[in-house]
Write a protein that holds these residues in place. Structure first.
Motif, short mmCIF file in Angstrom:
data_model
loop_
_atom_site.label_atom_id
_atom_site.label_comp_id
_atom_site.label_asym_id
_atom_site.label_seq_id
_atom_site.Cartn_x
_atom_site.Cartn_y
_atom_site.Cartn_z
N VAL A 127 61.30 101.13 51.77
CA VAL A 127 61.08 102.19 52.76
C VAL A 127 61.13 101.59 54.16
CG1 VAL A 127 59.67 103.61 51.19
CG2 VAL A 127 58.54 101.97 52.73
N VAL A 128 61.35 102.43 55.15
CA VAL A 128 61.36 101.97 56.54
C VAL A 128 60.10 102.47 57.23
CG1 VAL A 128 62.56 102.09 58.76
CG2 VAL A 128 63.89 101.96 56.64
N LEU A 129 59.35 101.53 57.78
CA LEU A 129 58.12 101.89 58.51
C LEU A 129 58.35 101.74 60.01
CD1 LEU A 129 55.28 100.14 56.43
CD2 LEU A 129 56.13 102.49 56.23
N ARG A 155 50.01 85.87 73.95
CA ARG A 155 50.77 87.12 73.91
C ARG A 155 49.86 88.34 73.98
NH1 ARG A 155 52.58 86.25 67.71
NH2 ARG A 155 52.61 84.13 68.52
N GLU A 156 50.49 89.50 74.19
CA GLU A 156 49.76 90.76 74.05
C GLU A 156 49.45 90.93 72.56
OE1 GLU A 156 48.80 92.44 76.49
OE2 GLU A 156 50.25 92.40 78.13
N ARG A 157 48.26 91.42 72.25
CA ARG A 157 47.92 91.60 70.83
C ARG A 157 47.43 93.03 70.57
NH1 ARG A 157 48.20 86.68 68.18
NH2 ARG A 157 48.18 84.87 69.57
N PRO A 158 48.35 94.00 70.67
CA PRO A 158 47.95 95.37 70.38
C PRO A 158 47.74 95.55 68.88
CG PRO A 158 50.32 95.28 70.68
CD PRO A 158 49.80 93.90 70.95
N TYR A 159 47.11 96.66 68.52
CA TYR A 159 47.01 97.02 67.10
C TYR A 159 48.25 97.84 66.78
CZ TYR A 159 45.46 99.02 62.72
OH TYR A 159 45.38 99.38 61.40
N TYR A 160 48.98 97.50 65.71
CA TYR A 160 50.21 98.23 65.38
C TYR A 160 49.94 99.30 64.33
CZ TYR A 160 52.64 94.47 67.84
OH TYR A 160 53.08 93.59 68.79
N GLU A 161 50.03 100.54 64.75
CA GLU A 161 49.91 101.66 63.80
C GLU A 161 51.27 101.82 63.12
OE1 GLU A 161 46.61 104.72 65.65
OE2 GLU A 161 48.72 105.29 65.69
N HIS A 162 51.23 102.19 61.83
CA HIS A 162 52.51 102.40 61.16
C HIS A 162 52.58 103.77 60.50
CE1 HIS A 162 50.13 101.21 57.62
NE2 HIS A 162 51.02 101.90 56.93
N ARG A 163 53.79 104.22 60.33
CA ARG A 163 54.04 105.46 59.57
C ARG A 163 55.46 105.37 59.03
NH1 ARG A 163 56.04 110.25 63.57
NH2 ARG A 163 57.46 108.98 64.76
N LEU A 164 55.77 106.22 58.07
CA LEU A 164 57.14 106.26 57.55
C LEU A 164 58.07 106.70 58.67
CD1 LEU A 164 56.86 107.84 53.99
CD2 LEU A 164 57.72 105.57 54.56
N ALA A 165 59.17 105.98 58.84
CA ALA A 165 60.11 106.33 59.91
C ALA A 165 60.81 107.64 59.58
CB ALA A 165 61.13 105.22 60.09
N ALA A 166 61.07 108.43 60.61
CA ALA A 166 61.76 109.72 60.41
C ALA A 166 63.18 109.45 59.96
CB ALA A 166 61.75 110.49 61.70
#
Length: 310
Positions: free
Chosen positions: A218-220, A299-310
């Motif tokens: 799957v693509v996230l 580096r910048e260390r944001p939190y990466y939210e993920h979801r299934l790509a459209a």
């Protein structure tokens, strides 16, 4: 584990971003690329990049707009011709089916219908003025605005997202299709002629990964929280060879992922550097590689939210 950063979403109004950030667009480099695309449709440029030149502010930008419009008109004509051909194919096959059901006529209806739908979609995309998120999405082989250091200033040039290092043969692209990513643990190995010499920055606000979930690929989509433009550390090269068009191309550097990316089954992550470290990165001191690794660590260390790509 999937292919690292096989796709990303660049900042759509990059022209304004780079202007605020102190980067000068190399209009000559953009005009050259658009001119080359006239004779080489393999050169892929996202619609979001075209859009930056649709309200031209100089003669060079007007020239680029003219090249974009001429190319789009040519593409539209080719699509119209193909639609005409497919509609005829569909009508012929439907007529045959009224007389007798044959496998070929049934197949012709299916293929022509699919091609008509695809062609109409392409045509609508070509004529659409309002940008959509997918217009800023890039894949390996696509040209992207990249900031580099040149003649004492930050300069933005279009470069292909898949690096062909200087001195390699043109067939290198096909032999090593993964060179849109430079692994951090290989900077002094495979990338030793580029690392510490020619560094760049690509601005993205999302990236996409292939991961295995429940046995399927799957693509996230990963987006930083809080939402932000990420200044991704890159390496680039200026390639030339007799009888071949010159090529500017780049790779994004990847490293170990933060926990939230590792948790969903991916083993790499791009490196967003801090704005205050940009010039240190763009003007590398080859004798002080430690300082370059420090930029990658700080580096910048944001939190990466993920979801299934459209």
């Amino acid at each position: 584990m999937g292919r690292m950063c096989y796709s990303a979403q660049i900042r759509a109004d990059y022209k304004r971003f780079f202007r605020q950030f102190g980067g000068v667009l190399s209009l000559r480099a953009f005009a050259k690329l658009y001119y080359e695309r006239q004779g080489n449709p393999r050169i892929k440029i996202p619609k979001a990049v075209d859009a930056a030149f649709m309200s031209p502010e100089s003669d060079e930008e007007r020239e680029i707009k003219g090249l974009i419009e001429a190319f789009n008109a040519e593409q539209a004509m080719a699509l119209e011709q193909d639609l005409f051909k497919q509609r005829k194919r569909l009508a012929d096959a439907e007529r045959k089916l009224q007389v007798k059901a044959t496998k070929k006529a049934t197949e012709d209806v299916r293929i022509a219908t699919a091609k008509i739908e695809w062609g109409l979609g392409k045509l609508a995309d070509l004529n659409r003025v309002e940008l959509e998120p997918r217009d800023a999405r890039i894949f390996p082989g696509v040209y992207v605005p990249v900031m580099i250091w040149e003649d004492g200033q930050r300069v933005v040039k279009p470069m292909r997202y898949q690096c062909r290092p200087a001195g390699k043969p043109a067939k290198f692209d096909a032999l090593y299709p993964g060179t849109y990513i430079a692994r951090r643990d290989n900077l002094e190995g495979f990338w030793k002629d580029v690392f510490g010499r020619s560094h760049g920055i690509m601005v993205v606000n999302a990236f996409y990964e292939h991961v295995k979930q429940g046995g399927e690929d799957v693509v996230l989509e990963f987006r930083p929280r809080p939402q932000q433009d990420m200044l991704v550390a890159c390496l680039w090269s200026a390639w030339s060879a007799p009888g071949e068009p010159d090529l500017l191309s780049f790779a994004a550097i990847s490293d170990e992922p933060p926990a939230e990316i590792a948790a969903v089954g991916h083993d790499r992550c791009i490196i967003p550097i801090k704005p205050e470290n940009v010039d240190t990165w763009l003007r590398p001191d080859r004798t002080n590689q430690e300082a370059l690794y420090k930029v990658l660590d700080d580096r910048e260390r944001p939190y990466y939210e993920h979801r299934l790509a459209a």
